[in-house]
Design an enzyme around this catalytic site. Structure first.
Site, PDB file in Angstrom:
ATOM      1  N   HIS A   1     -11.187  -2.207   0.927  1.00 43.64           N
ATOM      2  CA  HIS A   1     -11.360  -0.830   0.447  1.00 43.64           C
ATOM      3  C   HIS A   1     -12.176  -0.700  -0.838  1.00 43.64           C
ATOM      4  O   HIS A   1     -11.965   0.213  -1.638  1.00 43.64           O
ATOM      5  CB  HIS A   1      -9.999  -0.128   0.300  1.00 43.64           C
ATOM      6  CG  HIS A   1     -10.082   1.349   0.553  1.00 43.64           C
ATOM      7  ND1 HIS A   1      -9.046   2.222   0.283  1.00 43.64           N
ATOM      8  CD2 HIS A   1     -11.107   2.104   1.046  1.00 43.64           C
ATOM      9  CE1 HIS A   1      -9.406   3.454   0.597  1.00 43.64           C
ATOM     10  NE2 HIS A   1     -10.652   3.399   1.077  1.00 43.64           N
TER      11      HIS A   1
ATOM     12  N   HIS B   1       1.468   1.895   4.077  1.00 45.31           N
ATOM     13  CA  HIS B   1       0.627   3.085   4.273  1.00 45.31           C
ATOM     14  C   HIS B   1       0.922   3.678   5.648  1.00 45.31           C
ATOM     15  O   HIS B   1       1.193   2.946   6.598  1.00 45.31           O
ATOM     16  CB  HIS B   1      -0.839   2.631   4.211  1.00 45.31           C
ATOM     17  CG  HIS B   1      -1.843   3.713   3.968  1.00 45.31           C
ATOM     18  ND1 HIS B   1      -2.055   4.746   4.848  1.00 45.31           N
ATOM     19  CD2 HIS B   1      -2.714   3.911   2.952  1.00 45.31           C
ATOM     20  CE1 HIS B   1      -3.021   5.523   4.383  1.00 45.31           C
ATOM     21  NE2 HIS B   1      -3.432   5.043   3.226  1.00 45.31           N
TER      22      HIS B   1
ATOM     23  N   CYS C   1      -5.941   4.478  -3.688  1.00 44.58           N
ATOM     24  CA  CYS C   1      -6.275   3.107  -3.262  1.00 44.58           C
ATOM     25  C   CYS C   1      -7.484   2.468  -3.941  1.00 44.58           C
ATOM     26  O   CYS C   1      -7.359   1.461  -4.630  1.00 44.58           O
ATOM     27  CB  CYS C   1      -6.513   3.085  -1.749  1.00 44.58           C
ATOM     28  SG  CYS C   1      -5.159   3.729  -0.777  1.00 44.58           S
TER      29      CYS C   1
ATOM     30  N   ASP D   1       0.840  -1.199   0.000  1.00 50.21           N
ATOM     31  CA  ASP D   1       0.000   0.000   0.000  1.00 50.21           C
ATOM     32  C   ASP D   1       0.880   1.256   0.000  1.00 50.21           C
ATOM     33  O   ASP D   1       1.684   1.443   0.918  1.00 50.21           O
ATOM     34  CB  ASP D   1      -0.893  -0.031   1.248  1.00 50.21           C
ATOM     35  CG  ASP D   1      -2.121   0.854   1.120  1.00 50.21           C
ATOM     36  OD1 ASP D   1      -2.120   1.746   0.254  1.00 50.21           O
ATOM     37  OD2 ASP D   1      -3.068   0.653   1.889  1.00 50.21           O
TER      38      ASP D   1
END
Length: 504
Positions: free
Chosen positions: A130, A226, A74, A34
């Site tokens: 997500h 992230h 994302c 990420d």
């Protein structure tokens, strides 16, 4: 003549087999990092100072994708991974799905896991979804994954696994679940376990208990690297991310002077170690020789965070959330079963939508009835053949009024505010922005000018016109963008302090 014809047909048969390079359906382990920047791992050749030995070794034993693109943020990238379709065709072309937003990947879209399941694969997901969860039917365990262990929202605190609702209520709640098609239980006893280690150990358990006679599809989108979700001082400011890594991994990167960069490098090192543990588990289980590893970031790094010192896309321009190369050029490699040409940088033009048809091809599934923007790139990544792709749409965002498209060597950007370069601490060069104010339209020859310095709008109006026409062609097929307001009923305090579906 006949003998030669027979020899040719036999050769063709051999080629078909050898091109796929696989005697049986391979196990597929698809690892997503990420927000990993182009200059945050060694294998991209950017000169990164981060130690990532396992990722670099796997990349060397496979193929590095040097001309491969993702979406700049994302949700749209994960949309591409899961459906093989551009976000303009699913309504997810703007921003991300925030925690309490009643929005999701449309239910009529086929998710790659369901195709793999149809082909006889056991399908598992560990990590970050997500793609919406406001109704149960939108969760991964209802969309083709046999099992899900992970979180529904966009990011977490690495140790306590809570997700804050940025800009939608300023509250934070647990988001860690173990689920299958019939049940979904929150995991409340893993506080204090670092998420990269947690997800890796879950993957190792899965591999150890897997029936080797069944092909395995494991989609493993890590939280790393992230920034950690923080509501301190205020959920309304997403730059409130924190760098979180176990001290052990920070110490391993002690050659890096800057402490933010060192801590961030520790987050990458923890991910690298997680991949080590997963590969060792595959070897112990006797599955390694028939496993294909796909490794990709979902977008570039948010290079401006932490005063530009922590994560980095150098020498690319721009960052996460932007259509400059720093936002969309993806650090990625493929390694393992069936990859016969190895240890090089493949320069074929590739896109995040291409994984769906490529994996479906390996699984032997006919997907001709599914409308896809991706292409089967197996021959490109396995044997280095030319890419079938001559163009790709980076995005058309009708809310920001920004768009970008790539055709051959050329990239057109429209509606863009100027993008910056973020040189790492060990690079003394400072590139100044030569753009005139509000220039807004840019044309670059990316193969000659990968750092987007020389705007060719004046020199090549013919190319600008051609690419603008292609943008119009794609815009005509776009579905309306869905970006609903947060729903107060999503408040997890109404559901025992856990993020979970709230509409049904």
């Amino acid at each position: 003549g006949l003998a030669i014809d027979m020899i040719q047909s036999v050769l063709c048969l051999c080629l078909v087999f050898v091109v796929d390079g696989l005697a049986e359906k391979p196990h597929i382990v698809w690892i997503v990092a990420d927000d990993l920047g182009w200059n945050d791992v060694g294998f991209t050749g950017s000169g990164s100072n981060v130690h990532s030995p396992t990722l670099d070794r796997l990349a060397r034993s496979g193929v590095v994708l040097a001309n491969y693109y993702v979406s700049p943020i994302c949700t749209p990238s994960r949309n591409c991974f899961m459906t093989g379709r551009y976000p303009i065709h699913t309504g997810l072309q703007h921003g991300v799905i925030v925690d309490s937003m009643p929005n999701a990947l449309p239910i009529n879209e086929t998710v790659v896991a369901s195709v793999m399941k149809q082909a006889g694969y056991s399908t598992h997901m560990i990590g970050k979804w997500h793609l919406g969860f406001y109704k149960h039917e939108y969760t991964p365990q209802r969309r083709g994954f046999d099992t899900f262990y992970g979180y529904y929202t966009g990011n977490l605190e690495f140790w306590n696994h809570t997700s804050p609702c940025w800009g939608c209520g300023n509250y934070t709640a647990l988001d860690l679940h173990r689920a299958s098609a019939t049940h979904d239980e929150p995991i409340r006893d893993q506080s204090g376990v670092y998420s990269t280690n947690l997800f890796a150990s879950e993957a190792v358990k899965l591999i150890e208990s897997h029936d080797k006679n069944t092909p395995m599809f494991l989609y493993l989108p890590f939280e790393a690297v992230h920034g950690a979700a923080s509501c301190d001082p205020n959920c309304y400011h997403p730059s409130g991310d924190l760098l979180q890594a176990p001290q052990y991994y920070i110490n391993q990167q002690s050659h890096i002077q800057d402490m933010d960069r060192r801590t961030y490098a520790g987050m990458v090192g923890a991910l690298d170690d997680a991949v080590t543990n997963i590969t060792e588990a595959l070897e112990s289980a006797g599955m390694w020789n028939n496993t294909l590893i796909v490794f990709t970031t979902d977008n570039g790094a948010p290079a401006s965070h932490f005063d530009g010192r922590a994560m980095n896309n150098w020498p690319l321009r721009g960052q996460k959330g932007q259509l400059w190369e720093g936002g969309v050029k993806g650090a990625a490699f493929v390694s393992g079963a069936g990859i016969s040409k190895t240890n090089y940088m493949n320069t074929g033009l590739l896109h995040a939508t291409d994984w769906f048809p490529t994996l479906a091809h390996l699984a032997g599934v006919n997907i001709s009835h599914i409308p896809l923007d991706g292409m089967n790139i197996w021959n490109v990544i396995s044997t280095g053949q030319p890419s079938p792709r001559t163009e790709l749409l980076h995005n058309i965002d009708p809310i920001k009024n920004q768009a970008a498209i790539r055709m051959g060597h050329y990239k057109l950007l429209t509606g863009m505010p100027p993008g910056q370069w973020y040189p790492p601490a060990n690079v003394s060069v400072q590139w100044e922005n030569q753009d005139k104010d509000n220039q807004k339209v840019y044309l670059f020859d990316i193969m000659r000018d990968p750092s987007e310095h020389d705007n060719l709008v004046q020199q090549r109006p013919d190319v600008v016109k051609e690419l603008q026409e292609r943008l119009e062609y794609y815009a005509a097929s776009a579905v309306p963008c869905r970006y609903p307001d947060p729903d107060p009923k999503a408040n997890p305090n109404l559901r025992n302090g856990v993020w979970e579906p709230w509409v049904d």
